[in-house]
Design a protein around this motif. Structure first.
Motif, PDB file in Angstrom:
ATOM      1  N   VAL A 180       0.843  -1.205   0.000  1.00 56.91           N
ATOM      2  CA  VAL A 180       0.000   0.000   0.000  1.00 56.91           C
ATOM      3  C   VAL A 180       0.875   1.251   0.000  1.00 56.91           C
ATOM      4  N   ILE A 181       1.924   1.237   0.826  1.00 53.26           N
ATOM      5  CA  ILE A 181       2.837   2.378   0.886  1.00 53.26           C
ATOM      6  C   ILE A 181       3.521   2.597  -0.456  1.00 53.26           C
ATOM      7  N   VAL A 182       3.940   1.506  -1.101  1.00 55.77           N
ATOM      8  CA  VAL A 182       4.608   1.598  -2.405  1.00 55.77           C
ATOM      9  C   VAL A 182       3.692   2.243  -3.438  1.00 55.77           C
ATOM     10  N   MET A 183       2.439   1.832  -3.440  1.00 55.00           N
ATOM     11  CA  MET A 183       1.485   2.397  -4.396  1.00 55.00           C
ATOM     12  C   MET A 183       1.312   3.897  -4.177  1.00 55.00           C
ATOM     13  N   LEU A 184       1.367   4.320  -2.929  1.00 54.91           N
ATOM     14  CA  LEU A 184       1.164   5.733  -2.611  1.00 54.91           C
ATOM     15  C   LEU A 184       2.393   6.577  -2.907  1.00 54.91           C
ATOM     16  N   ASP A 185       3.584   5.958  -2.911  1.00 56.23           N
ATOM     17  CA  ASP A 185       4.795   6.763  -3.093  1.00 56.23           C
ATOM     18  C   ASP A 185       5.201   6.957  -4.551  1.00 56.23           C
ATOM     19  N   THR A 186       4.459   6.374  -5.488  1.00 55.35           N
ATOM     20  CA  THR A 186       4.792   6.505  -6.909  1.00 55.35           C
ATOM     21  C   THR A 186       4.890   7.963  -7.367  1.00 55.35           C
ATOM     22  N   PRO A 187       3.971   8.848  -6.987  1.00 49.54           N
ATOM     23  CA  PRO A 187       4.119  10.261  -7.383  1.00 49.54           C
ATOM     24  C   PRO A 187       5.415  10.893  -6.867  1.00 49.54           C
ATOM     25  N   ILE A 188       5.862  10.465  -5.683  1.00 48.22           N
ATOM     26  CA  ILE A 188       7.109  11.003  -5.130  1.00 48.22           C
ATOM     27  C   ILE A 188       8.292  10.552  -5.975  1.00 48.22           C
TER      28      ILE A 188
END
Length: 214
Positions: A180-188
């Motif tokens: 879940v964290i990986v999916m959220l950090d893509t924009p970063i």
């Protein structure tokens, strides 16, 4: 920018080992407090590999491993030196910073395997797709490497101390949370890659200008 990224990478690794002592619960998931910090290290190696190449990402991993070993050595020395008579928190100090040998080994082994695996998969996908589909490289490599990282760490750190059913549950819960964290950090990742490429372009332009003036 490569120097800042590498320094941040090593710093986050060291901090994650200290923060890992605390476990928190969110939405039914029991997670080490270091999870967000440690996950950021994979983001950074992806950025380094994307902009500066596979060899630079591998160097960052080696630097991070060396930094962890050196810091762990000095933490061990700090814990073992006799406390002053008025220092009354030696037990708490050891509890927070000492860690167990089994957990330390688990952390170092899972780090080496998962970080190098991440770089390998990331660049295999880059060789296939070129500079396109950064989101695919970032997320797909994480799907594999986070399973390896979580499984190796938990098995080595807790094998023999908790039932097999609990081990499997711990692996599953932490793996889901990490994805879940990986999916959220893509924009970063896209933001940092853009900044790094811009900085690299400016450095190359300056170097070219200086070279032409010689």
């Amino acid at each position: 920018m490569i120097f800042y990224l590498t320094a941040l990478f090593a710093g986050l690794l060291v901090v994650s080992n200290i923060l890992a002592v605390k476990v928190f619960t969110v939405l039914g998931f029991d997670l080490p407090a270091a999870v967000l910090v440690y996950m950021a290290t994979f983001l950074i190696t992806d950025v380094i590999g994307e902009v500066y190449g596979k060899k630079m990402a591998a160097r960052a991993i080696r630097a991070g491993f060396l930094a962890q070993v050196i810091v762990l050595f000095f933490i061990y020395i700090a814990v073992e030196v006799p406390p002053a008579p008025f220092f009354e928190m030696q037990t708490e100090y050891e509890m927070i910073l000492g860690g167990s040998f089994q957990v330390i080994i688990a952390s170092l082994v899972s780090y080496l395997v998962s970080q190098n695996l991440d770089v390998f998969i990331f660049h295999k996908l880059k060789d296939r797709h070129g500079k396109q589909k950064l989101w695919l490289r970032n997320n797909f490599s994480a799907l594999i490497t986070q399973l390896a990282d979580t499984s190796i760490f938990i098995v080595i750190a807790f094998f023999g101390t908790v039932p097999l059913k609990v081990l499997i549950s711990m692996i599953f819960m932490q793996y889901i949370a990490k994805i879940v964290i990986v999916m959220l950090d893509t924009p970063i990742v896209y933001l940092l890659v853009g900044l790094a490429r811009k900085q690299l372009g400016q450095e190359r332009a300056l170097l070219k200008e200086v070279t032409e003036q010689l």
